[in-house]
Structures are given as structure tokens and as C-alpha cells.
Motif scaffolding. Sequence first.
Motif, PDB file in Angstrom:
ATOM      1  N   ARG A  30      60.411  43.462  42.730  1.00  0.00           N
ATOM      2  CA  ARG A  30      60.555  42.181  42.996  1.00  0.00           C
ATOM      3  C   ARG A  30      59.605  41.168  41.396  1.00  0.00           C
ATOM      4  NH1 ARG A  30      65.470  43.757  43.127  1.00  0.00           N
ATOM      5  NH2 ARG A  30      66.362  43.290  44.460  1.00  0.00           N
ATOM      6  N   ALA A  31      58.216  41.104  41.911  1.00  0.00           N
ATOM      7  CA  ALA A  31      56.735  40.466  40.826  1.00  0.00           C
ATOM      8  C   ALA A  31      57.050  41.335  39.668  1.00  0.00           C
ATOM      9  CB  ALA A  31      55.392  40.987  41.714  1.00  0.00           C
ATOM     10  N   GLU A  32      57.773  42.335  39.635  1.00  0.00           N
ATOM     11  CA  GLU A  32      57.852  42.866  37.415  1.00  0.00           C
ATOM     12  C   GLU A  32      58.873  42.983  37.602  1.00  0.00           C
ATOM     13  OE1 GLU A  32      57.371  47.387  38.051  1.00  0.00           O
ATOM     14  OE2 GLU A  32      55.479  47.009  39.019  1.00  0.00           O
ATOM     15  N   GLY A  33      59.710  42.273  37.951  1.00  0.00           N
ATOM     16  CA  GLY A  33      61.019  40.951  37.078  1.00  0.00           C
ATOM     17  C   GLY A  33      62.249  41.929  37.410  1.00  0.00           C
ATOM     18  N   SER A  34      62.387  43.689  37.787  1.00  0.00           N
ATOM     19  CA  SER A  34      63.482  44.236  38.678  1.00  0.00           C
ATOM     20  C   SER A  34      64.293  43.878  39.446  1.00  0.00           C
ATOM     21  CB  SER A  34      62.701  45.077  38.945  1.00  0.00           C
ATOM     22  OG  SER A  34      64.072  45.890  39.005  1.00  0.00           O
ATOM     23  N   ASP A  35      65.437  43.423  38.967  1.00  0.00           N
ATOM     24  CA  ASP A  35      66.885  43.119  39.583  1.00  0.00           C
ATOM     25  C   ASP A  35      67.710  44.317  40.022  1.00  0.00           C
ATOM     26  OD1 ASP A  35      68.345  44.168  37.242  1.00  0.00           O
ATOM     27  OD2 ASP A  35      68.972  42.240  37.012  1.00  0.00           O
ATOM     28  N   VAL A  36      67.320  45.313  40.166  1.00  0.00           N
ATOM     29  CA  VAL A  36      68.029  46.757  40.999  1.00  0.00           C
ATOM     30  C   VAL A  36      67.561  46.158  42.266  1.00  0.00           C
ATOM     31  CG1 VAL A  36      65.373  47.715  41.468  1.00  0.00           C
ATOM     32  CG2 VAL A  36      67.541  48.839  41.037  1.00  0.00           C
ATOM     33  N   GLN A  37      68.913  46.720  42.272  1.00  0.00           N
ATOM     34  CA  GLN A  37      69.178  46.473  44.008  1.00  0.00           C
ATOM     35  C   GLN A  37      68.897  47.321  45.405  1.00  0.00           C
ATOM     36  OE1 GLN A  37      72.154  43.974  44.531  1.00  0.00           O
ATOM     37  NE2 GLN A  37      71.993  43.357  42.835  1.00  0.00           N
ATOM     38  N   ILE A  38      68.085  46.763  46.668  1.00  0.00           N
ATOM     39  CA  ILE A  38      67.897  47.360  47.031  1.00  0.00           C
ATOM     40  C   ILE A  38      67.879  47.864  48.394  1.00  0.00           C
ATOM     41  CG2 ILE A  38      65.342  47.783  48.184  1.00  0.00           C
ATOM     42  CD1 ILE A  38      64.036  47.060  45.235  1.00  0.00           C
ATOM     43  N   ARG A  86      66.949  34.193  35.892  1.00  0.00           N
ATOM     44  CA  ARG A  86      65.865  33.399  36.617  1.00  0.00           C
ATOM     45  C   ARG A  86      66.043  32.074  35.505  1.00  0.00           C
ATOM     46  NH1 ARG A  86      62.046  36.257  31.257  1.00  0.00           N
ATOM     47  NH2 ARG A  86      62.883  34.747  29.938  1.00  0.00           N
ATOM     48  N   LEU A  87      64.474  31.425  37.360  1.00  0.00           N
ATOM     49  CA  LEU A  87      64.350  30.062  36.770  1.00  0.00           C
ATOM     50  C   LEU A  87      63.334  29.652  36.094  1.00  0.00           C
ATOM     51  CD1 LEU A  87      64.210  29.537  41.134  1.00  0.00           C
ATOM     52  CD2 LEU A  87      65.677  28.285  39.127  1.00  0.00           C
ATOM     53  N   VAL A  88      63.465  28.936  34.979  1.00  0.00           N
ATOM     54  CA  VAL A  88      63.096  27.616  34.400  1.00  0.00           C
ATOM     55  C   VAL A  88      62.508  26.334  34.426  1.00  0.00           C
ATOM     56  CG1 VAL A  88      62.300  27.492  31.433  1.00  0.00           C
ATOM     57  CG2 VAL A  88      64.019  29.363  32.703  1.00  0.00           C
ATOM     58  N   ALA A  89      61.318  26.558  34.614  1.00  0.00           N
ATOM     59  CA  ALA A  89      60.491  25.162  35.235  1.00  0.00           C
ATOM     60  C   ALA A  89      60.610  24.443  33.764  1.00  0.00           C
ATOM     61  CB  ALA A  89      59.045  24.888  35.623  1.00  0.00           C
ATOM     62  N   PRO A  90      60.290  22.752  34.026  1.00  0.00           N
ATOM     63  CA  PRO A  90      60.191  21.878  32.376  1.00  0.00           C
ATOM     64  C   PRO A  90      58.993  22.365  31.611  1.00  0.00           C
ATOM     65  CG  PRO A  90      60.859  20.700  34.525  1.00  0.00           C
ATOM     66  CD  PRO A  90      60.647  22.248  34.850  1.00  0.00           C
ATOM     67  N   ASP A  91      57.983  22.930  32.087  1.00  0.00           N
ATOM     68  CA  ASP A  91      56.614  23.200  31.622  1.00  0.00           C
ATOM     69  C   ASP A  91      56.802  24.662  31.088  1.00  0.00           C
ATOM     70  OD1 ASP A  91      56.412  24.944  34.008  1.00  0.00           O
ATOM     71  OD2 ASP A  91      55.054  24.465  34.396  1.00  0.00           O
ATOM     72  N   LEU A 147      63.738  35.706  40.176  1.00  0.00           N
ATOM     73  CA  LEU A 147      64.695  36.356  41.082  1.00  0.00           C
ATOM     74  C   LEU A 147      65.208  37.429  41.897  1.00  0.00           C
ATOM     75  CD1 LEU A 147      67.344  33.126  40.537  1.00  0.00           C
ATOM     76  CD2 LEU A 147      65.282  33.092  42.240  1.00  0.00           C
ATOM     77  N   SER A 148      65.595  37.339  42.794  1.00  0.00           N
ATOM     78  CA  SER A 148      66.139  38.781  42.980  1.00  0.00           C
ATOM     79  C   SER A 148      67.449  39.070  43.279  1.00  0.00           C
ATOM     80  CB  SER A 148      65.648  39.054  44.769  1.00  0.00           C
ATOM     81  OG  SER A 148      66.152  38.287  45.773  1.00  0.00           O
ATOM     82  N   SER A 149      68.067  39.906  43.288  1.00  0.00           N
ATOM     83  CA  SER A 149      69.394  39.781  42.743  1.00  0.00           C
ATOM     84  C   SER A 149      70.099  39.077  44.047  1.00  0.00           C
ATOM     85  CB  SER A 149      69.892  41.698  42.792  1.00  0.00           C
ATOM     86  OG  SER A 149      69.147  42.425  41.215  1.00  0.00           O
ATOM     87  N   ALA A 150      70.120  39.234  45.465  1.00  0.00           N
ATOM     88  CA  ALA A 150      70.610  38.476  45.898  1.00  0.00           C
ATOM     89  C   ALA A 150      70.023  36.691  45.514  1.00  0.00           C
ATOM     90  CB  ALA A 150      69.839  38.906  47.431  1.00  0.00           C
TER      91      ALA A 150
END
Length: 242
Positions: free
Chosen positions: A76-84, A155-160, A166-169
Motif C-alpha cells: 500500500r505504501a508503494e501505491g499498489s491497488d491489488v486486491q488482498i 489517490r487523494l490530492v491535497a491543495p499543496d 488509498l487502498s482499493s477498499a
Amino acid sequence: MVDSALARPATVLVVDDDADIRELIVGQLRQENYRLLSASNLIELRQTLREEPVDLIVLDLNLPDGDGLSLCRELRAEGSDVQIIMVTARGSAIDRVLGLELGADDYLTKPFEPRELLVRIRNLLRRSRSEPVPRNGAMRYAHFGPWRLDLQQRRLVAPDERLVMLSSAEFRLLNRFIEEPNVVLARETLLPERRATAAFDRSIDLQVSRLRQKLAAIAGGDELILTVRGEGYVLASGVDYS
């Protein structure tokens, strides 16, 4: 034109150091139109992920060369959205909570009914392969409160411009809120694959809690998803697309 990722059979990777359990799970899944891979440890799992497109991992937590929980957190830290789906002999509530908090999409305790695992795999793959698009289908971002959600990169993007993975869920849950902002959504609506037990299922509360923690990184973000006692949850914000 059909998306090539949707046209190919879903790839399921079964990871367990017990060969009998691996064969049992793979045998159950052969009746489905899945492409099946297997691994007995984390090294083989990592190698497979480098070489193959994987849609879902059935992941045992106790592996000879490491802990499946740590691997889930790293993916998840690497950005993988594979279902687990975590499958483990650990049955305590603490282990289930920890697994979900670290980004697992589902959790099943051994011994399990193989048909239940099959149903859970079907549900996760069905949802991941038919993610709803925004009402403005050509738009990439959904803006709510101080945040925007990247609907393509999930993924979420902040104003900065800081990114929050985000995980898939978590993505599915937030996307569901965005579809109906300012509408109270019951647990049964947010977790349709467990409609029969949603009133007693705490996993939706854990997912909402994880989302709130990520949204709270910006002032006011922790007030975006509100609890309506006895009814469900609501995204207390308007939504715009760009």
C-alpha cells in the motif's frame, strides 16, 4: 473499445507456505475463469508481482521469510491497488483490525469454507473491475472540501499537491460517498457484498475510520465524513468535477 485489462481473465495469486492449502484453494478457483498463480513465500510473491499483472492476492500471514501484514503495508505504501484477502489461522479481533488497517480488502480465518473464499474473491474482483465512473465521465478529479480525488490514479490530492495513497477498499468507499454527497448512506449500501450481516459488521467502521484519519491531514478534513447514529454515514460536502 473494450479495455484490455477488463478483457483478460482476472489473475489471482495464492500465497501460502502449506502446499496442501495452496492446492486446495487453486483447485477451488479452477472452476472460475481466473488465471491462477501461486507462491510459497514473500520472495516468490515479489518476483511474481514484478513479472505478472496480478488482480488479487490470497495472502497467508505466516510465511517462512516474513509477515504478510508487513507485506500488505509495504504494498500500500508503494501505491499498489491489488486486491488482498488475508487468510490466516490468527482469528483474534486485534489481528483482523490490524489487517484491515494495513490495507487488506478482506480477512478470512482458517479453517474456512472454500466456497466462502470463492464468493469473497468474486465480489472483490467484480467491484474492482466495474468501478463506477463519475457522473461527468470525462473528468479526472472529484473536488470535495479541501481535497480532490484523482479518479484515475485512485489517490487523494491535497491543495499543496501532496499525494495520499488509498487502498482499493478505501477508494471504493470514498467514491461511493462522492456519488451521493450529503446523503446518509447505510452500512448495507456501503458494503453491499455483506448486506446480510452489515448491521453487525465492523469492517465498514474500520474503513471509515481509516479514511477519516487520512482526511484529517488537512484542517477540517476530519469533519467531512460524519456518523448519523442508527442510520449510517454521510459525506458532508458538495462535490465538483474537473
